[in-house]
Enzyme design. Structure first.
Site, mmCIF file in Angstrom:
data_model
loop_
_atom_site.group_PDB
_atom_site.id
_atom_site.type_symbol
_atom_site.label_atom_id
_atom_site.label_comp_id
_atom_site.label_asym_id
_atom_site.label_seq_id
_atom_site.Cartn_x
_atom_site.Cartn_y
_atom_site.Cartn_z
ATOM 1 N N LYS A 77 26.472 9.329 -36.587
ATOM 2 C CA LYS A 77 27.733 8.605 -36.753
ATOM 3 C C LYS A 77 28.052 7.681 -35.576
ATOM 4 C CE LYS A 77 29.747 11.704 -40.178
ATOM 5 N NZ LYS A 77 29.361 10.854 -41.324
ATOM 6 N N ASP A 137 25.597 21.036 -34.492
ATOM 7 C CA ASP A 137 25.746 19.807 -35.264
ATOM 8 C C ASP A 137 26.993 19.090 -34.766
ATOM 9 O OD1 ASP A 137 26.360 17.824 -37.081
ATOM 10 O OD2 ASP A 137 25.814 18.989 -38.853
ATOM 11 N N PHE A 192 29.421 21.588 -43.515
ATOM 12 C CA PHE A 192 28.987 20.303 -44.068
ATOM 13 C C PHE A 192 27.996 19.693 -43.105
ATOM 14 C CE2 PHE A 192 28.852 15.800 -44.774
ATOM 15 C CZ PHE A 192 28.709 15.730 -46.153
#
Length: 404
Positions: free
Chosen positions: A259, A230, A145
């Site tokens: 984030k 990531d 993801f």
């Protein structure tokens, strides 16, 4: 007799009526928050065990982050990258040094940062490695993801994320996550990068086999391929170290961050790499109006300062051990398996008992907010400011849910 009117039903009805149904939220309407706790519109308090998918690593409304945002709001919030502002250089330098890299490229969302990494890797492949035009390939992992743009969903293996959004962007090779031999076999002269999450969050907090990430690093070095980590969910203290990849002593060529970099206040993301990689970009080839804006940089600089102390990494490691010990004690009592590192866990509930969604609904009724993922798996990721008492409370509520 006084009649009590609850605001939650009306607020939920408004959201359902006026919003595209791209999410299926729990029936909780948050109005206030502080630290690891939120309060809904009816005054009910909940322990937040999702932390905005790790965007709230430092808790809701961290005083230092709020102060930095307030101070910047009184000065300047946006200039665009057409000009340089006084917060930009300090943020970029601080983040580059935290990552041990020469430079960073600030963006806004995690998906933007991943897109940036893809573009940089392809351009590096053509200009530095010498791959023929239009032939660059990037190796990715199944069950990944990385975001929801059309390019990113092109290499997703999740039907919910991918179906009906084609035609898809070519140039990606999907291999099983954690399978080093598959990565080795997938590398060709056209391979420019291997893009992977050090821990797969959406897939259920999957930790790769020991030595996998180190093996990928060796393969990338051997074949002149960029290793891209990531760390949007896994990084910035979540797993007990600054980056999840640090657990294997591996340094990627490029970090993709987001984030928690915005402190739960503004969207902030970035790619960090050395000059030999990020230096391939020239003016006009990539950008974002809001990327690296003054407000984002002021907050991001404070995030970097918080991480430089090591306090949050230590808390995540110490409290994470307590969390995982408590979860593992539930194996055989409704829990099938537990995975994760630090204050991050994927918990497989016995599907004979309930789905992950049902487990999260029942937890919410007991004052704990969590999020399900595939099937009967739930994800737990409390803010790093959570206390031992908070952890014990959440574990007790989960145990009660499992007992029915």
């Amino acid at each position: 007799m006084t009649t009590v009117e609850f605001r939650t039903p009306e607020a939920l009805a408004d959201a359902e009526r006026w919003t595209a149904h791209n999410y299926h939220p729990l029936p909780v309407v948050v109005a206030e928050a502080e630290g690891a706790w939120v309060t809904d519109v009816d005054g009910v308090r909940y322990l937040d065990f999702l932390a905005g998918y790790s965007a709230l690593n430092f808790g809701h409304r961290h005083p230092g982050l709020i102060a930095a945002a307030h101070a910047q709001l009184d000065r300047v919030t946006l200039t665009s990258r057409a000009f340089v502002h006084d917060q930009f250089g300090a943020f970029c330098r601080g983040l580059a040094e935290l990552c041990g890299k020469d430079m960073v490229l600030p963006m806004n969302t995690g998906a933007e940062a991943v897109e940036t990494a893809i573009k940089v890797a392809r351009k590096w492949g053509y200009r530095v490695k010498g791959v023929a035009d239009e032939r660059a390939e990037i190796i990715v992992a199944a069950d990944n993801f990385h975001g929801r743009t059309t390019t990113i969903v092109s290499f997703s293996t999740d039907p919910d994320a991918r179906a009906d959004f084609g035609p898809y962007t070519p140039g990606f090779v999907v291999v099983p996550y954690g399978d080093l031999a598959a990565v080795r076999d997938a590398i060709t002269p056209n391979t420019v990068a291997v893009l992977m999450e050090p821990i797969q969050g959406e897939a259920g907090v999957l930790v790769p086999p020991a030595g996998f990430l180190a093996g990928v690093r060796e393969l990338c070095t051997e074949h002149n391929v960029l290793m891209i980590a990531d760390e949007i969910q896994s990084g910035l203290g979540r797993t007990g170290k600054t980056f999840a990849i640090d657990h294997e002593g591996v340094v990627p060529d490029m970090y993709v961050l987001g984030k928690a970099l915005g402190g739960g206040i503004v969207p902030v993301s970035a790619v960090a790499a050395d000059r030999a990689v990020l230096g391939v970009l020239r003016p006009g080839e990539h950008g974002s109006t809001f990327g690296g804006n003054p407000l984002a940089c002021a907050v991001g600089t404070e995030v970097v300062r918080l991480l430089e102390t090591g306090e949050f990494q230590e808390r995540s490691a110490r409290l994470g051990a307590r969390l995982h010990a408590g979860l593992e004690a539930l194996i055989g009592q409704g829990v099938i398996a537990v995975r994760g590192r630090g204050l991050w866990a994927g918990v497989d509930i016995d599907p004979a008992l309930m789905t992950g969604r049902e487990a999260c609904e029942r937890l919410a009724q007991r004052g704990v907010l969590a999020k399900d993922t595939h099937g009967s798996t739930i994800r737990l990721a409390p803010p790093l400011v959570v206390t031992e008492e908070d952890l014990d409370h959440a574990l007790a509520q989960l145990a009660a849910v499992l007992r029915g």
